[in-house]
Design an enzyme around this catalytic site. Structure first.
Site, short mmCIF file in Angstrom:
data_model
loop_
_atom_site.label_atom_id
_atom_site.label_comp_id
_atom_site.label_asym_id
_atom_site.label_seq_id
_atom_site.Cartn_x
_atom_site.Cartn_y
_atom_site.Cartn_z
N THR A 26 0.75 -1.07 0.16
CA THR A 26 0.01 0.50 0.27
C THR A 26 0.75 1.33 0.48
O THR A 26 0.53 2.53 -1.21
CB THR A 26 -1.22 0.21 1.40
OG1 THR A 26 -1.24 -1.33 0.97
CG2 THR A 26 -2.26 1.10 0.71
N SER A 49 1.84 -8.02 -0.93
CA SER A 49 3.23 -8.92 -0.07
C SER A 49 2.18 -10.22 0.27
O SER A 49 2.94 -11.43 0.96
CB SER A 49 3.59 -7.83 1.42
OG SER A 49 1.83 -8.28 2.46
N CYS A 56 0.01 -18.53 21.83
CA CYS A 56 -1.20 -17.84 22.41
C CYS A 56 -0.37 -15.96 21.73
O CYS A 56 0.45 -15.61 20.86
CB CYS A 56 -0.58 -17.38 24.25
SG CYS A 56 -1.58 -18.66 25.09
N THR A 76 5.24 -9.62 14.77
CA THR A 76 3.63 -10.03 13.80
C THR A 76 3.14 -9.81 13.64
O THR A 76 3.13 -7.61 14.30
CB THR A 76 2.64 -10.73 14.81
OG1 THR A 76 2.37 -11.49 14.48
CG2 THR A 76 2.83 -10.40 15.49
N1 ASP Z 1 -2.14 -6.47 0.71
C1 ASP Z 1 -1.36 -5.29 1.38
C2 ASP Z 1 0.29 -6.08 1.48
O1 ASP Z 1 0.47 -6.38 2.06
C3 ASP Z 1 -1.33 -4.47 2.32
C4 ASP Z 1 -0.46 -3.29 3.15
O2 ASP Z 1 0.44 -2.99 2.11
O3 ASP Z 1 -0.15 -3.08 4.15
O4 ASP Z 1 1.05 -5.82 0.05
#
Ligand code: ASP
Length: 340
Positions: free
Chosen positions: A13, A58, A278, A166
């Site tokens: 993004t 990603s 967890c 994470t």
């Molecule tokens: N779907 C996008 C990605 O992981 C979300 C982002 O860019 O944060 O490429």
């Protein structure tokens, strides 16, 4: 002397703008980054940028892409003081973990960042993330040495160890967390580094491993789980390593099928790593009767490893030829990713 920083845009993004014609989000030409973020011109840093030929969401990242990123860093290692990788946040923690395990002897900052909103939107979190990530990648201490010398994620005012991170929220700006390890730095008016926590390599030379073994399975346990459904994951002709995400401190339901599958898999030379599902805390084999099986049959405790670090570490370890080396890597902390 200005620090030299290489920005590598992989997709996600952060590098998107609204196409004025179609109204859709699309990746922009990263060579024109300063047109979109003019603030970068005011940083006292010598910036160079590169981009994946076809930037990817990603979700499409894989070990081949990790190797591409690793090679770009290796080829440019001596030419730059630091690296910023722009990446979608969805699998950022996997890439950060994978890169940390690939590089040995890393003495420069590799800072991964991204954003929840495209850099071309008014309320974007991308500008701050990018600008501060560059500042961190360019930062030197009083002796002229890079302050950060590891793979880290910078997101929403926090710098985290990459292999401890994470993705935690799909919608908050604070999308990334490091549940079991204190953040490496906090960005407020100043960037406050927690210097004692920063990782330092003991290796004398920089090198990187480009071999990943993708024959890894991941099983998350749930009450009522029928292990016979997962028989193919325990098939040694297809799989070399399994990560089990168990309950609490590493516990599993009592099951003859699980016992038989695990025992045979390990007997046939496979590796099983036990991590907890967890959000924080660690596996402690033998604390409860429901984890004693694992201790008895040679399942390795992953302690407080994240799922992302466990899977990528398995892939890297199983890329080695000798069984002793595989077990040594999986059972120890190799880049500060786990607390044993
Ligand atoms: N779907 C996008 C990605 O992981 C979300 C982002 O860019 O944060 O490429």
């Amino acid at each position: 002397m200005k620090s030299k920083v290489l920005i590598i845009y992989t997709g996600g993004t952060i590098g998107m703008i609204n196409d004025t014609v179609t109204g859709q989000l699309r990746s922009f030409d990263f060579n024109l980054i300063t047109d979109h973020v003019p603030e970068l011109k005011r940083l006292n840093v010598d910036l160079t940028s590169m981009s994946f030929e076809n930037p990817i969401d990603s979700s499409n990242m894989n070990p081949t892409n990790w190797v591409t990123i690793g090679k770009l860093i290796e080829e440019n290692y001596t030419k730059f003081d630091g690296f910023v990788i722009l990446h979608g946040s969805d699998t950022m923690a996997y890439t950060a973990s994978a890169l940390s395990f690939m590089f040995d002897g890393l003495c420069k900052p590799v800072i991964i960042t991204g954003s929840q909103l495209p850099i071309g939107t008014i309320r974007t979190d991308g500008k701050e993330n990018l600008i501060t990530a560059i500042e961190i990648a360019a930062s030197k201490d009083e002796n002229g040495e890079p302050i950060v010398q590891e793979v880290a994620i910078y997101f929403e005012y926090h710098l985290y160890r990459g292999n401890r991170s994470t993705k935690y929220s799909a919608s908050n700006f604070e999308a990334i967390k490091s549940p079991n390890f204190v953040e490496l730095a906090t960005a407020g008016v100043n960037i406050e580094y927690h210097r004692k926590l920063l990782y330092r390599t003991t290796a004398s030379e920089f090198s990187f491993q480009a071999t990943f073994n993708k024959r890894v399975g991941l099983i998350k346990l749930y009450p009522g789980i029928d292990f016979s459904i997962y028989k193919s994951v325990f098939d040694r002709t297809k799989v070399d390593g399994i990560v089990l995400e168990t309950f609490g401190a590493g516990n599993a339901p009592k099951s003859d099928v699980l016992e038989e599958l695990c025992t045979r898999f390990i007997g046939d030379g496979g590796c099983i790593l036990n991590i907890t599902q967890c959000g924080s805390g660690k596996v402690n084999h033998g604390m409860y009767e429901t984890s004693s099986l694992f201790e008895r049959i040679g399942v390795i405790s992953g302690a407080d490893l994240t799922s992302e670090a466990a899977v990528t570490k398995m892939m890297i370890a199983l890329g080695k030829d000798s069984r002793e080396e595989v077990v040594r890597i999986i059972s120890n902390s190799i880049r500060g990713e786990v607390t044993y």
